[in-house]
Enzyme design. Structure first.
Site, PDB file in Angstrom:
ATOM      1  N   SER A   1       0.839  -1.206   0.000  1.00 51.47           N
ATOM      2  CA  SER A   1       0.000   0.000   0.000  1.00 51.47           C
ATOM      3  C   SER A   1       0.874   1.256   0.000  1.00 51.47           C
ATOM      4  O   SER A   1       2.005   1.244   0.479  1.00 51.47           O
ATOM      5  CB  SER A   1      -0.881   0.034   1.248  1.00 51.47           C
ATOM      6  OG  SER A   1      -1.639  -1.142   1.369  1.00 51.47           O
TER       7      SER A   1
HETATM    8  N1  SAH Z   1      -0.162  -4.653   4.292  1.00 53.03           N
HETATM    9  C1  SAH Z   1       0.472  -5.013   3.028  1.00 53.03           C
HETATM   10  C2  SAH Z   1      -0.410  -4.681   1.851  1.00 53.03           C
HETATM   11  C3  SAH Z   1      -0.854  -5.933   1.210  1.00 53.03           C
HETATM   12  S1  SAH Z   1      -2.134  -5.826   0.018  1.00 53.03           S
HETATM   13  C4  SAH Z   1       1.841  -4.396   2.911  1.00 53.03           C
HETATM   14  O1  SAH Z   1       2.197  -3.580   3.765  1.00 53.03           O
HETATM   15  O2  SAH Z   1       2.586  -4.759   1.992  1.00 53.03           O
HETATM   16  C5  SAH Z   1      -3.271  -6.989   0.683  1.00 53.03           C
HETATM   17  C6  SAH Z   1      -2.772  -8.399   0.949  1.00 53.03           C
HETATM   18  O3  SAH Z   1      -3.888  -9.142   1.432  1.00 53.03           O
HETATM   19  C7  SAH Z   1      -2.252  -9.177  -0.261  1.00 53.03           C
HETATM   20  O4  SAH Z   1      -0.952  -9.625   0.003  1.00 53.03           O
HETATM   21  C8  SAH Z   1      -3.226 -10.351  -0.386  1.00 53.03           C
HETATM   22  O5  SAH Z   1      -2.615 -11.539  -0.819  1.00 53.03           O
HETATM   23  C9  SAH Z   1      -3.750 -10.478   1.025  1.00 53.03           C
HETATM   24  N2  SAH Z   1      -5.036 -11.142   1.172  1.00 53.03           N
HETATM   25  C10 SAH Z   1      -6.129 -11.082   0.363  1.00 53.03           C
HETATM   26  N3  SAH Z   1      -7.128 -11.823   0.868  1.00 53.03           N
HETATM   27  C11 SAH Z   1      -6.668 -12.355   2.040  1.00 53.03           C
HETATM   28  C12 SAH Z   1      -7.251 -13.220   3.028  1.00 53.03           C
HETATM   29  N4  SAH Z   1      -8.489 -13.668   2.917  1.00 53.03           N
HETATM   30  N5  SAH Z   1      -6.490 -13.542   4.094  1.00 53.03           N
HETATM   31  C13 SAH Z   1      -5.213 -13.095   4.210  1.00 53.03           C
HETATM   32  N6  SAH Z   1      -4.622 -12.287   3.316  1.00 53.03           N
HETATM   33  C14 SAH Z   1      -5.334 -11.925   2.243  1.00 53.03           C
END
Ligand code: SAH
Length: 210
Positions: free
Chosen positions: A64
């Site tokens: 993000s």
């Molecule tokens: N906080 C992260 C941003 C990641 S974007 C950072 O700082 O880099 C959102 C993430 O959520 C992705 O990696 C995706 O794979 C994950 N995601 C999506 N659905 C999910 C679920 N049901 N449980 C766990 N993770 C999930």
């Protein structure tokens, strides 16, 4: 043309994208200065680390943008003694920032490759109070519940029941809720059997997988 150093770009991130857009929480600002964001992005994108944009980290996922992380964390308002559940580890960046603010971070990710890489990265960089769990965060993570707060970086239609159960009384959940093509960042706070909801603003997030 001489390129601007990452240190200088980091200062610009703080001044323009965070403080300049209204982020005031000192703990959040301090943690975002301490965490080397360039370590959380692919090698070829390092020079873009401190731009206020999301970056691709592989497997169709993104880290993000700094403002979104800071805004979400300011809304959560984590405290020193808190244990926080971070849903959607991705690169591990938000978990690292959180780990410098509160006592313990449990972070859950559904993509196995991202679990492995973020776990290895957080360990290498010395974030010892973060535990990366492989699993479906739609169901929260019961083992260490109840949490002082829950934060999610992937969008859902409505508040999953398990999250509501797994947060302490008085605790908050900050998550993106689908609203047309964009998402609204929402904060819900548990007060006994009641949940109060604050709509915080428009953002773009990847969908939460079911
Ligand atoms: N906080 C992260 C941003 C990641 S974007 C950072 O700082 O880099 C959102 C993430 O959520 C992705 O990696 C995706 O794979 C994950 N995601 C999506 N659905 C999910 C679920 N049901 N449980 C766990 N993770 C999930």
């Amino acid at each position: 043309m001489q390129s601007i150093s990452l240190e200088r770009q980091k200062e610009l991130m703080l001044e323009r994208h965070l403080q300049g857009r209204g982020i005031e929480n000192r703990e959040v600002l301090r943690a975002m200065i301490d965490v080397p964001r360039e370590e959380f992005v692919p090698e070829r994108l390092k020079k873009l680390s401190y731009k206020d944009i999301p970056l691709l980290i592989g497997y169709g996922q993104t880290i993000s943008q700094p403002f979104t992380v800071a805004y979400s964390l300011e809304a959560l308002n984590p405290k020193e003694d808190d244990t926080i559940l971070d849903i959607g580890t991705g690169s591990g960046y938000q978990a690292a920032v959180l780990s410098l603010i509160c006592k313990r971070v449990i972070t859950i990710e559904i993509v196995p490759e991202l679990v492995r890489s973020s776990r290895e990265r957080l360990k290498r960089l010395g974030y010892m109070n973060v535990e990366v769990i492989e699993g479906n965060g739609y169901y929260g993570y019961e083992k260490y519940s109840p949490y002082d707060g829950i934060i999610c970086a992937a969008a859902t239609e409505s508040l999953p029941e398990e999250w509501r159960k797994q947060v302490k009384d008085g605790g908050s959940i900050v998550y993106p809720k689908n609203s047309g093509v964009r998402q609204k960042l929402v904060r819900v706070t548990k007060e006994g059997n009641e949940m109060t909801e604050d709509i915080l603003g428009d953002f773009s997030f990847v969908p939460l997988r079911r």
